[in-house]
Design a protein around this motif. Structure first.
Motif, PDB file in Angstrom:
ATOM      1  N   PRO A  32      53.466  29.176  67.488  1.00 23.43           N
ATOM      2  CA  PRO A  32      53.363  30.543  68.022  1.00 23.43           C
ATOM      3  C   PRO A  32      52.890  30.612  69.486  1.00 23.43           C
ATOM      4  O   PRO A  32      53.120  31.623  70.154  1.00 23.43           O
ATOM      5  N   GLU A  33      52.268  29.547  69.978  1.00 26.77           N
ATOM      6  CA  GLU A  33      51.818  29.529  71.372  1.00 26.77           C
ATOM      7  C   GLU A  33      52.981  29.600  72.351  1.00 26.77           C
ATOM      8  O   GLU A  33      52.849  30.139  73.440  1.00 26.77           O
ATOM      9  N   TRP A  34      54.115  29.020  71.957  1.00 26.58           N
ATOM     10  CA  TRP A  34      55.216  28.973  72.927  1.00 26.58           C
ATOM     11  C   TRP A  34      56.513  29.612  72.449  1.00 26.58           C
ATOM     12  O   TRP A  34      57.340  29.985  73.259  1.00 26.58           O
ATOM     13  N   SER A  35      56.709  29.753  71.176  1.00 29.29           N
ATOM     14  CA  SER A  35      57.955  30.359  70.692  1.00 29.29           C
ATOM     15  C   SER A  35      57.923  31.880  70.863  1.00 29.29           C
ATOM     16  O   SER A  35      56.930  32.521  70.517  1.00 29.29           O
ATOM     17  N   PRO A  36      58.993  32.485  71.365  1.00 26.28           N
ATOM     18  CA  PRO A  36      59.034  33.941  71.497  1.00 26.28           C
ATOM     19  C   PRO A  36      59.278  34.642  70.156  1.00 26.28           C
ATOM     20  O   PRO A  36      59.224  35.864  70.083  1.00 26.28           O
ATOM     21  N   GLU A  37      59.513  33.877  69.093  1.00 29.55           N
ATOM     22  CA  GLU A  37      59.873  34.460  67.802  1.00 29.55           C
ATOM     23  C   GLU A  37      58.854  34.151  66.708  1.00 29.55           C
ATOM     24  O   GLU A  37      58.602  34.976  65.839  1.00 29.55           O
ATOM     25  N   VAL A  38      58.253  32.973  66.741  1.00 28.71           N
ATOM     26  CA  VAL A  38      57.310  32.562  65.695  1.00 28.71           C
ATOM     27  C   VAL A  38      55.967  33.246  65.926  1.00 28.71           C
ATOM     28  O   VAL A  38      55.389  33.143  67.004  1.00 28.71           O
ATOM     29  N   LEU A 100      61.516  14.356  79.655  1.00 28.02           N
ATOM     30  CA  LEU A 100      62.592  15.323  79.531  1.00 28.02           C
ATOM     31  C   LEU A 100      62.606  15.759  78.071  1.00 28.02           C
ATOM     32  O   LEU A 100      62.811  14.949  77.167  1.00 28.02           O
ATOM     33  N   VAL A 101      62.324  17.044  77.848  1.00 23.34           N
ATOM     34  CA  VAL A 101      62.284  17.600  76.495  1.00 23.34           C
ATOM     35  C   VAL A 101      63.573  18.376  76.267  1.00 23.34           C
ATOM     36  O   VAL A 101      63.887  19.300  77.016  1.00 23.34           O
ATOM     37  N   THR A 102      64.313  18.006  75.227  1.00 18.94           N
ATOM     38  CA  THR A 102      65.545  18.702  74.865  1.00 18.94           C
ATOM     39  C   THR A 102      65.336  19.345  73.503  1.00 18.94           C
ATOM     40  O   THR A 102      65.159  18.647  72.497  1.00 18.94           O
ATOM     41  N   GLU A 103      65.324  20.661  73.496  1.00 18.04           N
ATOM     42  CA  GLU A 103      65.241  21.398  72.240  1.00 18.04           C
ATOM     43  C   GLU A 103      66.668  21.636  71.763  1.00 18.04           C
ATOM     44  O   GLU A 103      67.541  21.991  72.551  1.00 18.04           O
ATOM     45  N   TYR A 104      66.905  21.438  70.462  1.00 20.86           N
ATOM     46  CA  TYR A 104      68.250  21.649  69.941  1.00 20.86           C
ATOM     47  C   TYR A 104      68.209  22.436  68.635  1.00 20.86           C
ATOM     48  O   TYR A 104      67.203  22.457  67.927  1.00 20.86           O
ATOM     49  N   TRP A 105      69.328  23.076  68.354  1.00 17.38           N
ATOM     50  CA  TRP A 105      69.511  23.875  67.139  1.00 17.38           C
ATOM     51  C   TRP A 105      70.915  23.625  66.616  1.00 17.38           C
ATOM     52  O   TRP A 105      71.870  23.622  67.385  1.00 17.38           O
ATOM     53  N   VAL A 106      71.025  23.393  65.307  1.00 19.43           N
ATOM     54  CA  VAL A 106      72.314  23.205  64.650  1.00 19.43           C
ATOM     55  C   VAL A 106      72.358  24.155  63.456  1.00 19.43           C
ATOM     56  O   VAL A 106      71.520  24.070  62.552  1.00 19.43           O
ATOM     57  N   ASP A 107      73.323  25.058  63.468  1.00 17.92           N
ATOM     58  CA  ASP A 107      73.471  26.038  62.399  1.00 17.92           C
ATOM     59  C   ASP A 107      74.021  25.352  61.155  1.00 17.92           C
ATOM     60  O   ASP A 107      75.019  24.643  61.219  1.00 17.92           O
ATOM     61  N   THR A 144      60.735  29.031  75.199  1.00 13.85           N
ATOM     62  CA  THR A 144      59.879  28.082  74.479  1.00 13.85           C
ATOM     63  C   THR A 144      59.517  26.890  75.350  1.00 13.85           C
ATOM     64  O   THR A 144      58.348  26.512  75.446  1.00 13.85           O
ATOM     65  N   LEU A 145      60.499  26.293  75.983  1.00 11.91           N
ATOM     66  CA  LEU A 145      60.241  25.099  76.796  1.00 11.91           C
ATOM     67  C   LEU A 145      59.340  25.399  77.985  1.00 11.91           C
ATOM     68  O   LEU A 145      58.438  24.609  78.303  1.00 11.91           O
ATOM     69  N   HIS A 146      59.532  26.531  78.622  1.00 14.06           N
ATOM     70  CA  HIS A 146      58.672  26.884  79.765  1.00 14.06           C
ATOM     71  C   HIS A 146      57.243  27.179  79.312  1.00 14.06           C
ATOM     72  O   HIS A 146      56.284  26.778  79.976  1.00 14.06           O
ATOM     73  N   ARG A 147      57.093  27.854  78.177  1.00 13.99           N
ATOM     74  CA  ARG A 147      55.743  28.121  77.652  1.00 13.99           C
ATOM     75  C   ARG A 147      55.069  26.835  77.198  1.00 13.99           C
ATOM     76  O   ARG A 147      53.867  26.653  77.401  1.00 13.99           O
ATOM     77  N   LEU A 148      55.830  25.940  76.568  1.00 15.86           N
ATOM     78  CA  LEU A 148      55.292  24.643  76.159  1.00 15.86           C
ATOM     79  C   LEU A 148      54.790  23.882  77.374  1.00 15.86           C
ATOM     80  O   LEU A 148      53.664  23.367  77.390  1.00 15.86           O
TER      81      LEU A 148
END
Length: 156
Positions: A32-38, A100-107, A144-148
């Motif tokens: 919740p510290e960095w996610s705009p949704e959690v 280098l942090v790469t966040e990924y999502w797979v539906d 998220t990445l910028h807040r992290l």
């Protein structure tokens, strides 16, 4: 109409070592510290429940950590009511003095009756149609990445 995107990713270099970044990501209670949704996380070992909010929509998801490779990758699968939703993860690559942090999502909501029900629940819970989901997640990843990065740099 463009074809539906089933996966997206965003990257940002954080000027801290992979071990520092991984430690933060692997503590899912900090999401919740960095996610705009959690807005909250209830953690029980390799499983956790994420409480999420977007405008007037509030929902929860059940998650299971599926990749925990220290300093390299952290990922979890998301379900709702036992139906597959998605995989969210982070890949960490050393980059000079940082990471280098790469966040990924797979539906994972594909085909069949279960996929259609999961799609419908996704729309009802989040208010986001399937065709807009990838763009919305891409924007949330940037936040998220910028807040992290900001949180980790402030703590360093």
């Amino acid at each position: 109409m463009s074809p539906r995107e089933w996966s997206v990713q965003q990257s940002l270099e954080i000027p801290l070592p992979p071990r520092t970044v991984y430690a933060a990501l692997a503590d899912v209670r900090r999401m919740p510290e960095w996610s705009p949704e959690v807005i909250g996380v209830w953690s029980r070992g390799a499983r956790f429940v994420g409480f999420n909010r977007k405008a007037c929509w509030v929902w929860f998801t059940t998650c299971r950590i599926v990749v925990a490779d220290p300093e390299r990758e952290f990922a979890f699968d998301v379900t709702t009511f036992g139906l597959p939703v998605a995989r969210w993860g982070y890949r960490l690559t050393p980059a000079g003095e940082g990471t280098l942090v790469t966040e990924y999502w797979v539906d994972h909501r594909r085909g069949g009756a279960r996929g259609r029900v999961a799609e419908l629940l996704g729309l009802v819970f989040t208010g986001t149609p399937a065709a807009r989901r990838a763009a919305r997640n891409r924007a949330a990843m940037r936040t998220t990445l910028h807040r992290l990065s900001a949180a980790l740099r402030a703590a360093a």
